[in-house]
Design a protein around this motif. Structure first.
Motif, PDB file in Angstrom:
ATOM      1  N   LYS A  28      38.152  49.988  34.560  1.00  0.00           N
ATOM      2  CA  LYS A  28      38.167  48.925  35.566  1.00  0.00           C
ATOM      3  C   LYS A  28      39.531  48.251  35.586  1.00  0.00           C
ATOM      4  O   LYS A  28      40.098  47.995  36.662  1.00  0.00           O
ATOM      5  N   ALA A  29      40.034  47.956  34.394  1.00  0.00           N
ATOM      6  CA  ALA A  29      41.340  47.306  34.317  1.00  0.00           C
ATOM      7  C   ALA A  29      42.406  48.219  34.913  1.00  0.00           C
ATOM      8  O   ALA A  29      43.292  47.769  35.653  1.00  0.00           O
ATOM      9  N   SER A  30      42.272  49.492  34.591  1.00  0.00           N
ATOM     10  CA  SER A  30      43.238  50.442  35.122  1.00  0.00           C
ATOM     11  C   SER A  30      43.110  50.516  36.630  1.00  0.00           C
ATOM     12  O   SER A  30      44.115  50.537  37.358  1.00  0.00           O
ATOM     13  N   LEU A  31      41.795  50.540  37.129  1.00  0.00           N
ATOM     14  CA  LEU A  31      41.569  50.601  38.568  1.00  0.00           C
ATOM     15  C   LEU A  31      42.062  49.318  39.242  1.00  0.00           C
ATOM     16  O   LEU A  31      42.629  49.364  40.337  1.00  0.00           O
ATOM     17  N   GLU A  32      41.857  48.178  38.623  1.00  0.00           N
ATOM     18  CA  GLU A  32      42.332  46.922  39.197  1.00  0.00           C
ATOM     19  C   GLU A  32      43.854  46.919  39.271  1.00  0.00           C
ATOM     20  O   GLU A  32      44.447  46.446  40.227  1.00  0.00           O
ATOM     21  N   SER A  33      44.439  47.450  38.220  1.00  0.00           N
ATOM     22  CA  SER A  33      45.904  47.529  38.230  1.00  0.00           C
ATOM     23  C   SER A  33      46.369  48.468  39.347  1.00  0.00           C
ATOM     24  O   SER A  33      47.301  48.150  40.101  1.00  0.00           O
ATOM     25  N   SER A  34      45.630  49.610  39.465  1.00  0.00           N
ATOM     26  CA  SER A  34      45.961  50.548  40.537  1.00  0.00           C
ATOM     27  C   SER A  34      45.696  49.892  41.877  1.00  0.00           C
ATOM     28  O   SER A  34      46.475  50.064  42.835  1.00  0.00           O
ATOM     29  N   LYS A  35      44.603  49.137  42.006  1.00  0.00           N
ATOM     30  CA  LYS A  35      44.257  48.445  43.255  1.00  0.00           C
ATOM     31  C   LYS A  35      45.347  47.450  43.601  1.00  0.00           C
ATOM     32  O   LYS A  35      45.779  47.373  44.763  1.00  0.00           O
ATOM     33  N   ASN A  36      45.756  46.705  42.619  1.00  0.00           N
ATOM     34  CA  ASN A  36      46.801  45.719  42.862  1.00  0.00           C
ATOM     35  C   ASN A  36      48.095  46.417  43.332  1.00  0.00           C
ATOM     36  O   ASN A  36      48.764  45.948  44.238  1.00  0.00           O
ATOM     37  N   GLU A  37      48.384  47.517  42.670  1.00  0.00           N
ATOM     38  CA  GLU A  37      49.584  48.266  43.068  1.00  0.00           C
ATOM     39  C   GLU A  37      49.422  48.780  44.496  1.00  0.00           C
ATOM     40  O   GLU A  37      50.346  48.696  45.322  1.00  0.00           O
ATOM     41  N   LEU A  38      48.172  49.302  44.779  1.00  0.00           N
ATOM     42  CA  LEU A  38      47.926  49.828  46.118  1.00  0.00           C
ATOM     43  C   LEU A  38      47.976  48.694  47.143  1.00  0.00           C
ATOM     44  O   LEU A  38      48.504  48.879  48.242  1.00  0.00           O
ATOM     45  N   GLN A  39      47.436  47.546  46.805  1.00  0.00           N
ATOM     46  CA  GLN A  39      47.470  46.421  47.737  1.00  0.00           C
ATOM     47  C   GLN A  39      48.930  45.987  47.986  1.00  0.00           C
ATOM     48  O   GLN A  39      49.285  45.654  49.107  1.00  0.00           O
ATOM     49  N   CYS A  40      49.669  46.023  46.910  1.00  0.00           N
ATOM     50  CA  CYS A  40      51.084  45.675  47.065  1.00  0.00           C
ATOM     51  C   CYS A  40      51.770  46.710  47.966  1.00  0.00           C
ATOM     52  O   CYS A  40      52.566  46.378  48.839  1.00  0.00           O
ATOM     53  N   ARG A  41      51.417  47.964  47.793  1.00  0.00           N
ATOM     54  CA  ARG A  41      52.002  49.009  48.623  1.00  0.00           C
ATOM     55  C   ARG A  41      51.522  48.886  50.047  1.00  0.00           C
ATOM     56  O   ARG A  41      52.305  49.053  51.000  1.00  0.00           O
ATOM     57  N   VAL A  42      50.199  48.611  50.173  1.00  0.00           N
ATOM     58  CA  VAL A  42      49.669  48.439  51.523  1.00  0.00           C
ATOM     59  C   VAL A  42      50.393  47.255  52.152  1.00  0.00           C
ATOM     60  O   VAL A  42      50.788  47.318  53.315  1.00  0.00           O
ATOM     61  N   GLN A  43      50.565  46.200  51.456  1.00  0.00           N
ATOM     62  CA  GLN A  43      51.239  45.031  51.996  1.00  0.00           C
ATOM     63  C   GLN A  43      52.681  45.395  52.362  1.00  0.00           C
ATOM     64  O   GLN A  43      53.177  45.017  53.433  1.00  0.00           O
ATOM     65  N   ALA A  44      53.278  46.140  51.495  1.00  0.00           N
ATOM     66  CA  ALA A  44      54.653  46.541  51.759  1.00  0.00           C
ATOM     67  C   ALA A  44      54.694  47.449  52.974  1.00  0.00           C
ATOM     68  O   ALA A  44      55.580  47.326  53.834  1.00  0.00           O
ATOM     69  N   LEU A  45      53.708  48.346  53.062  1.00  0.00           N
ATOM     70  CA  LEU A  45      53.656  49.244  54.207  1.00  0.00           C
ATOM     71  C   LEU A  45      53.373  48.441  55.466  1.00  0.00           C
ATOM     72  O   LEU A  45      53.954  48.725  56.537  1.00  0.00           O
ATOM     73  N   LEU A  46      52.486  47.470  55.384  1.00  0.00           N
ATOM     74  CA  LEU A  46      52.187  46.651  56.554  1.00  0.00           C
ATOM     75  C   LEU A  46      53.432  45.856  56.968  1.00  0.00           C
ATOM     76  O   LEU A  46      53.709  45.734  58.150  1.00  0.00           O
ATOM     77  N   GLU A  47      54.122  45.397  56.018  1.00  0.00           N
ATOM     78  CA  GLU A  47      55.336  44.642  56.337  1.00  0.00           C
ATOM     79  C   GLU A  47      56.359  45.599  56.936  1.00  0.00           C
ATOM     80  O   GLU A  47      57.081  45.250  57.854  1.00  0.00           O
ATOM     81  N   GLU A  48      56.438  46.772  56.424  1.00  0.00           N
ATOM     82  CA  GLU A  48      57.362  47.758  56.970  1.00  0.00           C
ATOM     83  C   GLU A  48      56.953  48.116  58.362  1.00  0.00           C
ATOM     84  O   GLU A  48      57.789  48.251  59.268  1.00  0.00           O
ATOM     85  N   LYS A  49      55.638  48.296  58.545  1.00  0.00           N
ATOM     86  CA  LYS A  49      55.132  48.644  59.844  1.00  0.00           C
ATOM     87  C   LYS A  49      55.408  47.480  60.801  1.00  0.00           C
ATOM     88  O   LYS A  49      55.870  47.699  61.937  1.00  0.00           O
TER      89      LYS A  49
END
Length: 175
Positions: free
Chosen positions: A148-169
């Motif tokens: 779970k911790a690993s998934l949350e960390s991955s989720k956070n990373e993915l959310q950060c990437r999604v946010q970065a992608l959304l900002e890029e978009k």
């Protein structure tokens, strides 16, 4: 006178016989007196013996009365003991019945105890299985917590990437 003289030898003979008889009688009287004296002594001795025997008889009668009283007391005691014996036998019979019931209850309780021991043994085995399962679950839980911790960390990373992608978009769309 001649006839009187002729009678003298006969009279002398009679007198001798009479004197002899008188002497025998005196001897017999003396013997009887001695016997009477001896009899008097025997009578006195017998009177003393009679008195002693009567005293002994009185004492024996007193002892007899005491023995009869003791015998009556003993009969009463024997009767009381017989009654106690009957009561004790009834008590013993009741106790024997109660012992039989208790023995039966002991057998039942021993059977119940054996059954409970078997159930306890099965329960302890179940507890051991459950304890092992709990350890396994706890171990799995630890693994899941790490995942779970690993998934949350991955989720956070993915959310950060999604946010970065959304900002890029958004920035690419704004250009």
């Amino acid at each position: 006178k001649a006839s009187a003289e002729a009678d003298v030898p006969a009279l002398t003979e009679k007198k001798k016989k009479s004197d002899s008889m008188n002497a025998d009688m005196i001897d017999q009287i003396a013997t009887l007196k001695e016997r009477l004296s001896s009899s008097d002594a025997s009578v006195q001795l017998l009177a003393k013996e009679k008195e002693a025997i009567e005293s002994e008889k009185t004492e024996l009668l007193r002892e007899k009365a005491l023995l009869e009283t003791d015998a009556a007391d003993t009969r009463c005691q024997v009767q009381a003991l017989l009654e106690e014996k009957a009561s004790a036998e009834a008590d013993a019979s009741a106790l024997t019945e109660e012992k039989k019931k208790l023995d039966s209850m002991n057998v039942d309780m021993a059977n119940q105890l054996a059954t409970l021991k078997e159930e306890l043994s099965a329960s302890e085995a179940n507890i051991q299985v459950l304890t092992n399962e709990k350890r396994t679950i706890a171990s799995n839980n630890d693994v899941l917590c790490h995942q779970k911790a690993s998934l949350e960390s991955s989720k956070n990373e993915l959310q950060c990437r999604v946010q970065a992608l959304l900002e890029e978009k958004a920035s690419a769309e704004a250009d």
